[in-house]
Design an enzyme around this catalytic site. Sequence first.
Site, PDB file in Angstrom:
ATOM      1  N   GLY A   1     -19.649  19.836  21.492  1.00  0.00           N
ATOM      2  CA  GLY A   1     -18.464  19.497  20.700  1.00  0.00           C
ATOM      3  C   GLY A   1     -17.254  19.166  21.554  1.00  0.00           C
ATOM      4  O   GLY A   1     -16.119  19.433  21.176  1.00  0.00           O
TER       5      GLY A   1
ATOM      6  N   CYS B   1     -18.356   9.163  20.292  1.00  0.00           N
ATOM      7  CA  CYS B   1     -17.797  10.314  19.580  1.00  0.00           C
ATOM      8  C   CYS B   1     -17.264   9.867  18.224  1.00  0.00           C
ATOM      9  O   CYS B   1     -17.012   8.688  17.989  1.00  0.00           O
ATOM     10  CB  CYS B   1     -16.767  11.056  20.430  1.00  0.00           C
ATOM     11  SG  CYS B   1     -15.540  10.055  21.193  1.00  0.00           S
TER      12      CYS B   1
ATOM     13  N   ILE C   1     -27.620   5.518  29.000  1.00  0.00           N
ATOM     14  CA  ILE C   1     -27.314   5.800  27.608  1.00  0.00           C
ATOM     15  C   ILE C   1     -26.723   7.195  27.426  1.00  0.00           C
ATOM     16  O   ILE C   1     -26.939   8.068  28.261  1.00  0.00           O
ATOM     17  CB  ILE C   1     -28.612   5.714  26.734  1.00  0.00           C
ATOM     18  CG1 ILE C   1     -29.683   6.648  27.297  1.00  0.00           C
ATOM     19  CG2 ILE C   1     -29.100   4.311  26.616  1.00  0.00           C
ATOM     20  CD1 ILE C   1     -30.950   6.775  26.474  1.00  0.00           C
TER      21      ILE C   1
ATOM     22  N   GLY D   1     -30.005   8.732  31.950  1.00  0.00           N
ATOM     23  CA  GLY D   1     -30.972   9.170  30.950  1.00  0.00           C
ATOM     24  C   GLY D   1     -32.270   9.582  31.608  1.00  0.00           C
ATOM     25  O   GLY D   1     -33.036   8.741  32.073  1.00  0.00           O
ATOM     26  N   GLY D   2     -32.463  10.891  31.719  1.00  0.00           N
ATOM     27  CA  GLY D   2     -33.758  11.406  32.148  1.00  0.00           C
ATOM     28  C   GLY D   2     -34.079  11.297  33.623  1.00  0.00           C
ATOM     29  O   GLY D   2     -35.240  11.446  34.005  1.00  0.00           O
TER      30      GLY D   2
ATOM     31  N   GLY E   1     -27.962  13.776  34.890  1.00  0.00           N
ATOM     32  CA  GLY E   1     -27.357  14.710  33.941  1.00  0.00           C
ATOM     33  C   GLY E   1     -28.110  16.017  33.829  1.00  0.00           C
ATOM     34  O   GLY E   1     -27.968  16.920  34.665  1.00  0.00           O
TER      35      GLY E   1
HETATM   36  C1  LIG Z   1     -24.696  19.573  27.803  1.00  0.00           C
HETATM   37  C2  LIG Z   1     -24.371  18.108  27.814  1.00  0.00           C
HETATM   38  C3  LIG Z   1     -23.045  17.691  27.656  1.00  0.00           C
HETATM   39  C4  LIG Z   1     -22.725  16.344  27.655  1.00  0.00           C
HETATM   40  N1  LIG Z   1     -21.411  15.965  27.524  1.00  0.00           N
HETATM   41  C5  LIG Z   1     -21.080  14.646  27.580  1.00  0.00           C
HETATM   42  C6  LIG Z   1     -19.727  14.234  27.533  1.00  0.00           C
HETATM   43  O1  LIG Z   1     -18.794  15.036  27.451  1.00  0.00           O
HETATM   44  N2  LIG Z   1     -19.460  12.904  27.583  1.00  0.00           N
HETATM   45  C7  LIG Z   1     -20.450  11.967  27.705  1.00  0.00           C
HETATM   46  O2  LIG Z   1     -20.145  10.775  27.765  1.00  0.00           O
HETATM   47  N3  LIG Z   1     -21.745  12.336  27.773  1.00  0.00           N
HETATM   48  C8  LIG Z   1     -22.086  13.646  27.719  1.00  0.00           C
HETATM   49  N4  LIG Z   1     -23.406  14.013  27.812  1.00  0.00           N
HETATM   50  C9  LIG Z   1     -24.441  12.980  27.962  1.00  0.00           C
HETATM   51  C10 LIG Z   1     -24.824  12.752  29.417  1.00  0.00           C
HETATM   52  O3  LIG Z   1     -23.713  12.319  30.183  1.00  0.00           O
HETATM   53  C11 LIG Z   1     -25.968  11.734  29.538  1.00  0.00           C
HETATM   54  O4  LIG Z   1     -25.523  10.499  29.019  1.00  0.00           O
HETATM   55  C12 LIG Z   1     -27.208  12.159  28.785  1.00  0.00           C
HETATM   56  O5  LIG Z   1     -27.401  13.547  28.865  1.00  0.00           O
HETATM   57  C13 LIG Z   1     -28.460  11.472  29.292  1.00  0.00           C
HETATM   58  O6  LIG Z   1     -28.681  11.724  30.655  1.00  0.00           O
HETATM   59  P1  LIG Z   1     -29.676  12.887  31.203  1.00  0.00           P
HETATM   60  O7  LIG Z   1     -30.975  12.722  30.504  1.00  0.00           O
HETATM   61  O8  LIG Z   1     -29.727  12.685  32.674  1.00  0.00           O
HETATM   62  O9  LIG Z   1     -29.024  14.182  30.833  1.00  0.00           O
HETATM   63  C14 LIG Z   1     -23.750  15.372  27.812  1.00  0.00           C
HETATM   64  C15 LIG Z   1     -25.065  15.796  27.974  1.00  0.00           C
HETATM   65  C16 LIG Z   1     -25.398  17.133  27.991  1.00  0.00           C
HETATM   66  C17 LIG Z   1     -26.834  17.530  28.174  1.00  0.00           C
END
Ligand SMILES: Cc1cc2nc3c(=O)[nH]c(=O)nc-3n(C[C@H](O)[C@H](O)[C@H](O)COP(=O)(O)O)c2cc1C
Lengths: 296, 315
Positions: free
Chosen positions: B72, B133, B196, B254-255, B276
């Site tokens: 959030g 958002c 993404i 992403g991933g 991430g």
């Molecule tokens: C706990 C958590 C918090 C996140 N907070 C944000 C955020 O504040 N702003 C944003 O643009 N993306 C946010 N993301 C999305 C990540 O930046 C990323 O786009 C997404 O998790 C996919 O990448 P990953 O698979 O490497 O985690 C968040 C992801 C996670 C898991």
Amino acid sequence: MSAIPNAGVTQVAGELIATRRVGAYHHLTLVAPGVAELARPGQFVALAVGGSTSANLLRRCFSIHRVSPSGTYGGTVELVLAAAGPGSTWITELPLHGQVDVVGPLGRPFPLPNEPVACVLVGGGYGSAPLFWLAEHLRERGCHVEMVLGAASEDRLFGAALARRSADGVTVTTDDGSAGTQGWVSDVLPEVIRRTGAAVVYGCGPMGMLRSITEVATREGAVAQVAVEEAMACGIGVCMTCVMPVVGNDGRTRMVRSCVEGPVFRGDRVRWDAFADGYCVVPEDAVGAPPASGGH
Amino acid sequence: MVDMSVTLAEAHLPNPLMTASGCAANGKELSRFFDVAGLGAFVTKSVMSAPRSGRGTPRMAETPSGMLNSIGLQGPGIDAFVEEDLAWLKSAGARALVSIAGSSSGEFADVAAALRNSDSFGAVVGVEVNISCPNVANRGLVFACDPLASAKVVALVREQLPRDIPIFAKLSPDVTDISGIAAACVKAGASGLTMINTLLGIAIDTDRMRPQLGGITGGLSGPAIRPVAVRAIWQVRAAMDQGRFRAVPIIGVGGVRTGRDALELVAAGASAVQVGTATFNDPTAPMRVLGELEALLEAKGYAAFTEVIGIAHGQ
Ligand SMILES: Cc1cc2nc3c(=O)[nH]c(=O)nc-3n(C[C@H](O)[C@H](O)[C@H](O)COP(=O)(O)O)c2cc1C
Ligand code: FES
């Protein structure tokens, strides 16, 4: 593995060198050089599970039971856990000399009193794990230490025998009466606090128990220091999943990370009113809380 | 030695590896594990104008090779962010890619203006606009699902920032035609795209027979979504190559857990890569992935990272 000097934390490939069943729990000893030297009672470690291609990505966090900085194998860390889900099951099924990635020590330890006051240490289930180590530190400072251990049944008590060595007095409760007094730790706690004149009550266990420990301690004029068990994804302060509402020095409530600002909190600072039925809501008066629903 | 440097619009970076917004806090925490100045850029947690408490808990559920989160957008607000977090990143010598968010297009502009006016603005190499958002003015529909709303946010943010600060619109994969949203953002002035963000999901607790997350829905992330990221990058790169809109750099996310994973996103068309969720599993993941990617390129005989950007197209 860790590269940053003086960071107060390290990441190492831990090696399992001993494992033992204790009632419903598993007691593990890991060689984790660097962690033992830095750790204080109340701190925890975060373990990665399933190896480098694991489908379970989130770290599993466990309170440190005790450490030996200079064992035969190098520094060791001992943990007590229950095989609850796929991650903790994987850990308990590690073969001897199997490896597990360890990050630690993490979080804030139990604060220790400056004066040799009497203390009561209360543990629920395997939540008692860090209390024996804490008891040693307190007794070294001249504190009178009593322990209260509670669980649903005798096989879910951890360390009743150990407590007799670590503390000056031990009281045991079980919900079903299979060991000690039948009932909850909060039933016997007022008497122990009064008898010992305890100034501090340390608690470790499920949220509901920590809340009642805090209520009893406050009523009896003692300070409660409780180590919470919040669900944590990273353990190092980067994911914001482990938050809970806590009142700061300025009197305002914030959603703080239990992995960095905790896991130990002063019990009377925790907004227990926000917890119910497995959920924790953001109190309306918290900093940055969404406006109360229902329109304006 | 592979030349790992890359230029994303006006940003010249020594390497293409970054943290992902919301998965690395704002620098101090990870600096206990590695030097954050070693990253191509440090992407901060999306910040809004005022302090925000975020949602209640539980905020996460582990899922196969991933997780759901419903944080959030908890954060300190832009004023505290620039004073404490951005100042710290600057002192650490990090290049900051600052992620901003808003619940109205005006809020995005206000946050960008406060950022520009801050003393530590010199540490900023770019701004990531988190349009995934909810838009309060449109019954909470996320900006990134609506090309017009996305374009408006990008245009307003663009006006607030100097020309030499690139802005990257961060896209949601939960749309019918991601190239259409990408086109709208680029036409509105985005210097690049980040893709993404998480996918919307729900997990049910079958013991309690109710949603596992306090907020009911959450964002799905982690290796489970990597093929979706690769697909999104591929489609948008292809649309640019076909001349449907101006070609701009894509930051892939992403991933990603390993150097090989990063290379997949790059070969599909990404010019930089963010790590991430893998950081929760391994605090050193962004730097480890950088080393693995460099070793992989070296083994394959490439002299420069830029040679492999989009290489899988037209093979
Ligand atoms: C706990 C958590 C918090 C996140 N907070 C944000 C955020 O504040 N702003 C944003 O643009 N993306 C946010 N993301 C999305 C990540 O930046 C990323 O786009 C997404 O998790 C996919 O990448 P990953 O698979 O490497 O985690 C968040 C992801 C996670 C898991
Ligand atoms: S567990 Fe990730 S911030 Fe506390």
